[in-house]
Enzyme design. Structure first.
Site, PDB file in Angstrom:
ATOM      1  N   ARG A 135     -10.286 -18.034 -44.391  1.00 14.05           N
ATOM      2  CA  ARG A 135     -11.462 -18.574 -44.283  1.00 14.05           C
ATOM      3  C   ARG A 135     -12.170 -18.762 -42.969  1.00 14.05           C
ATOM      4  O   ARG A 135     -13.324 -18.450 -42.448  1.00 14.05           O
ATOM      5  CB  ARG A 135     -11.833 -19.387 -45.530  1.00 14.05           C
ATOM      6  CG  ARG A 135     -13.125 -19.884 -45.603  1.00 14.05           C
ATOM      7  CD  ARG A 135     -13.534 -20.761 -46.598  1.00 14.05           C
ATOM      8  NE  ARG A 135     -13.052 -20.041 -47.903  1.00 14.05           N
ATOM      9  CZ  ARG A 135     -12.186 -20.294 -48.931  1.00 14.05           C
ATOM     10  NH1 ARG A 135     -11.368 -21.399 -48.639  1.00 14.05           N
ATOM     11  NH2 ARG A 135     -11.960 -19.958 -50.050  1.00 14.05           N
ATOM     12  N   ALA A 136     -11.416 -19.386 -42.221  1.00 19.63           N
ATOM     13  CA  ALA A 136     -11.970 -19.722 -40.730  1.00 19.63           C
ATOM     14  C   ALA A 136     -12.172 -18.576 -40.111  1.00 19.63           C
ATOM     15  O   ALA A 136     -13.202 -18.665 -39.552  1.00 19.63           O
ATOM     16  CB  ALA A 136     -10.767 -20.613 -40.137  1.00 19.63           C
TER      17      ALA A 136
END
Length: 712
Positions: free
Chosen positions: A275-276
């Site tokens: 997700r980062a």
């Protein structure tokens, strides 16, 4: 409607304003979590952002704000006729901390659904926030199940409401903004990860900047309309820039080189999951569009990392968010600057030159005041790392005034023979590594806030029965409802296959789950605890118990006692990391006023009972059981401590004694204290999850024993 404080008048707070504007340009970034102390313009900046968002085209009469050009095919108010359109300002919807799940996602009329077979749906706050801003103040105080629902809707862009086989779906795409004060507790790491960006804010310590904050605030309060007029041109400029950046966003190119920089940065900081990487890519693209460029550069990737990675670096609740900028530059410097000279472009600073100052003014402003100096990133304002990361200190010297270990068979010294009441303080020693502890629970069935410790009646959990609803029906017990309605069908004139259901027939499901408790630690900090370097192991045990309290959603409090008195080191709070920091810095020395510690615990529990009557307490006493000082009360210290313990036992307080006595000679004083408290005594080694399998059973048995019920 009162005139809102202008966004461009919030001076300073560069990272906060930039993060909000990037989400306004690209809502796909995933929202903003604003962390900071009270009075730092968090709420002011969020509320002021609404005025900068473009007008929204909606289908007239649609409660779910469908876009006329592309209406939601599954809209509960659809299908919509083509060609009809209306325009309204973008909304900011606030989610109160005490909101129910039905208020958030909407409610179905179960009675009409069963009796008439229609979907009578009342939209919730998620529907109101569609194509606008959903603002959650004190997001860390929301119940976990509400946070889960909220973040799931933000991730999927839709809200699903299901009640006993009847389901409704509607679009819910919004800019999610949460604010929180870390002193009141942290969000779980997996929930932190669901926010796209995070910003740390703190009040400026520069007198000139604080003066400007006060000046602008007073000017706004004297005449809000005139103050807003002074900033109207700047507001219009930023609004036009947001519209232009939105239009440019689809044309921004995120090249392979920029993607490699993003991947290398996330890998270099060992960020979990992917997700980062995705958030950084979207943020860097929005930064390029905000700057008026169609290509992502290294500085965009760097700024995206500073906003998207700090809150994803936490490994446990005692870690403060932050990012090592030197490490970040080292990673990005591996990629050469082979780009052409950039063309002149607009200043990326979202704050224009305002009428009150000639440049970037002081931080803060607005109803909440305060701010941070321009240029501060999250790493500059992060909380001080907790003490477990500190370097070990030198072993404290032994002092002749300190209370010695008694010889074998010798009773603890009396107050007259033990020397002065106050011994010298010993330097704080670092804690041993925390470990997974056994689970302690309060006996019986409670009604407290949802958590993961003791049995309780909750809104979520396994169904154990049915009852008449009190107020709005939320969890229908279908079998009980049918059973209540069935005997009356002939009298109600039923003629078809349907079931005639009336309001009196409805039954609410009774559910049992787990609650969070108030875990109050009473820690012996006297000189005897420092003997034989026990305090490091004791602190490690308390940190382990605090970690367990964090995972089980408890409130915690910390009382320490030494010398002649007890001190409430930390009032009951949800901030477990604050308790860990206080515990780590705890010095030792002096005599042992055990009774004072127990009496202070009784006083704290009495006050908390008035504040939060449904939250049941669990008392954890960490001591070797010695009592060598009666404090200001006077008398025999051991008798006074025993009397104080029996009072707590009689009041039904569930207790556990962590026996810190060490060495070959053991006096068994902690076990005697545990007997007076009506709870078990467990050694430091026995706290570990792989030891004392019957510990929780012992807690329940001892607290609910016949002698305890008689005393209560």
């Amino acid at each position: 409607m009162s005139t809102p404080y202008p966004f461009t008048a919030v001076v300073g707070q560069t990272d906060l304003r930039l993060a909000l504007l990037l989400n306004a340009v690209s809502p796909a970034v995933g929202g903003v979590l604003v962390r900071g102390e009270k009075g730092t313009a968090k709420s002011t900046a969020v509320r002021a952002l609404t005025a900068l968002l473009p007008q929204v085209d909606v289908v007239p009469g649609c409660r779910f704000s469908c876009a006329p050009a592309a209406p939601d095919p599954g809209c509960p108010d659809g299908p919509h006729e083509a060609g009809t359109a209306a325009e309204r300002p973008a909304r900011m919807v606030e989610l109160p901390v005490g909101a129910s799940e039905d208020r958030l996602v909407g409610a179905l009329d179960i009675e009409r659904a069963l009796a008439e077979g229609v979907k009578a749906f009342e939209p919730g706050l998620l529907a109101d926030a569609h194509r606008g801003i959903l603002y959650v103040d004190e997001v860390n105080l929301l119940h976990d199940h509400l946070v889960d629902v909220l973040l799931d809707a933000a991730a999927m862009g839709a809200s699903y409401v299901e009640r006993e086989g009847v389901s409704v779906r509607h679009a819910a795409r919004f800019l999610l903004v949460g604010t929180m004060n870390p002193e009141e507790g942290e969000l779980r790491p997996q929930l932190l990860d669901r926010f796209g960006l995070t910003v740390e804010v703190a009040a400026s310590r520069e007198p000139e900047q604080r003066v400007e904050v006060v000046r602008r605030r007073l000017a706004y309060e004297d005449d809000p309309a005139a103050f807003a007029t002074r900033w109207a041109a700047d507001e219009a400029e930023v609004r036009e820039r947001v519209v232009a950046a939105r239009a440019l966003l689809p044309r921004v190119v995120l090249g392979d080189r920029a993607l490699l920089m993003i991947a290398a940065t996330c890998a270099g900081f060992e960020v979990d999951g992917m997700r980062a990487d995705i958030v950084m890519a979207r943020t860097a693209t929005a930064l390029a569009a905000w700057a008026g460029r169609t290509a992502v550069r290294k500085e965009d990737v760097r700024q995206a990392a500073l906003l998207a990675l700090p809150h994803r670096r936490r490994r446990n609740p005692f870690d403060a968010p932050g990012l090592d900028e030197d490490r970040l530059d080292e990673i990005l410097d591996r990629f050469e600057d082979d780009e052409p000279e950039p063309e002149p472009e607009p200043d990326p600073d979202p704050e224009p030159q305002g009428p009150d100052d000639g440049g970037d003014g002081p931080d803060g402003g607005g109803p909440d005041g305060g701010g941070t100096p321009e240029g501060n990133g999250p790493e500059d304002t992060a909380e001080e790392p907790p003490a477990p990361e500190a370097a070990p200190e030198a072993e404290p010297e032994r002092h002749p005034e300190r209370e010695p270990e008694p010889a074998r068979g010798e009773a603890p010294p009396s107050p007259e023979s033990a020397g002065p009441q106050e011994g010298p303080l010993q330097a704080a020693v670092p804690a041993a590594d925390p470990f997974r502890t056994r689970m302690f629970s309060v006996p019986g069935l409670g009604d407290g806030a949802a958590g993961r410790r003791s049995r309780a009646r909750t809104a979520h959990g396994r169904t154990v029965g049915a009852q008449r609803p009190r107020g709005q029906l939320t969890k229908l017990h279908l079998a009980a409802t049918v059973h209540a309605a069935a005997p009356h069908q002939r009298a109600r004139g039923r003629s078809g296959p349907g079931l005639v259901v009336r309001k009196d027939d409805l039954r609410q499901a009774s559910r049992e789950g787990r609650e969070g408790n108030l875990v109050l630690f009473v820690v012996d900090a006297s000189g005897s605890m420092a003997a034989r370097q026990r305090m490091g192991a004791v602190k490690g045990a308390v940190l382990s118990l605090l970690l367990d309290a964090y995972q089980r959603r408890d409130k915690v409090g910390l009382i320490t006692f030494r010398g002649a008195a007890a001190e409430l080191a930390l009032p009951p709070t949800s901030s477990v990391d604050a308790a860990a920091a206080r515990m780590e810095k705890l010095p030792t020395g002096g005599r042992t006023p055990l009774a004072a510690g127990l009496l202070k615990a009784r006083e704290v529990l009495r006050v908390e009972k008035l504040r939060d009557p449904s939250r049941r307490p669990l008392l954890v006493v960490v001591t070797d059981g010695r009592a060598t000082s009666a404090g200001a009360v006077g008398g025999d210290p051991r008798a006074l401590a025993a009397r104080s313990a029996r009072l707590l036992h009689a009041e039904g307080v569930a207790s556990v004694v962590v026996d810190c006595e060490s060495g070959h000679v053991r006096l068994g004083l902690a076990a005697a204290l545990a007997a007076d408290l009506g709870g078990p005594a467990v050694t430091l080694d026995g706290l570990r999850a792989d030891a004392l399998a019957g510990l929780v059973k012992n807690v329940r048995t001892s607290v609910s024993s016949p002698s305890h019920r008689k005393a209560a």
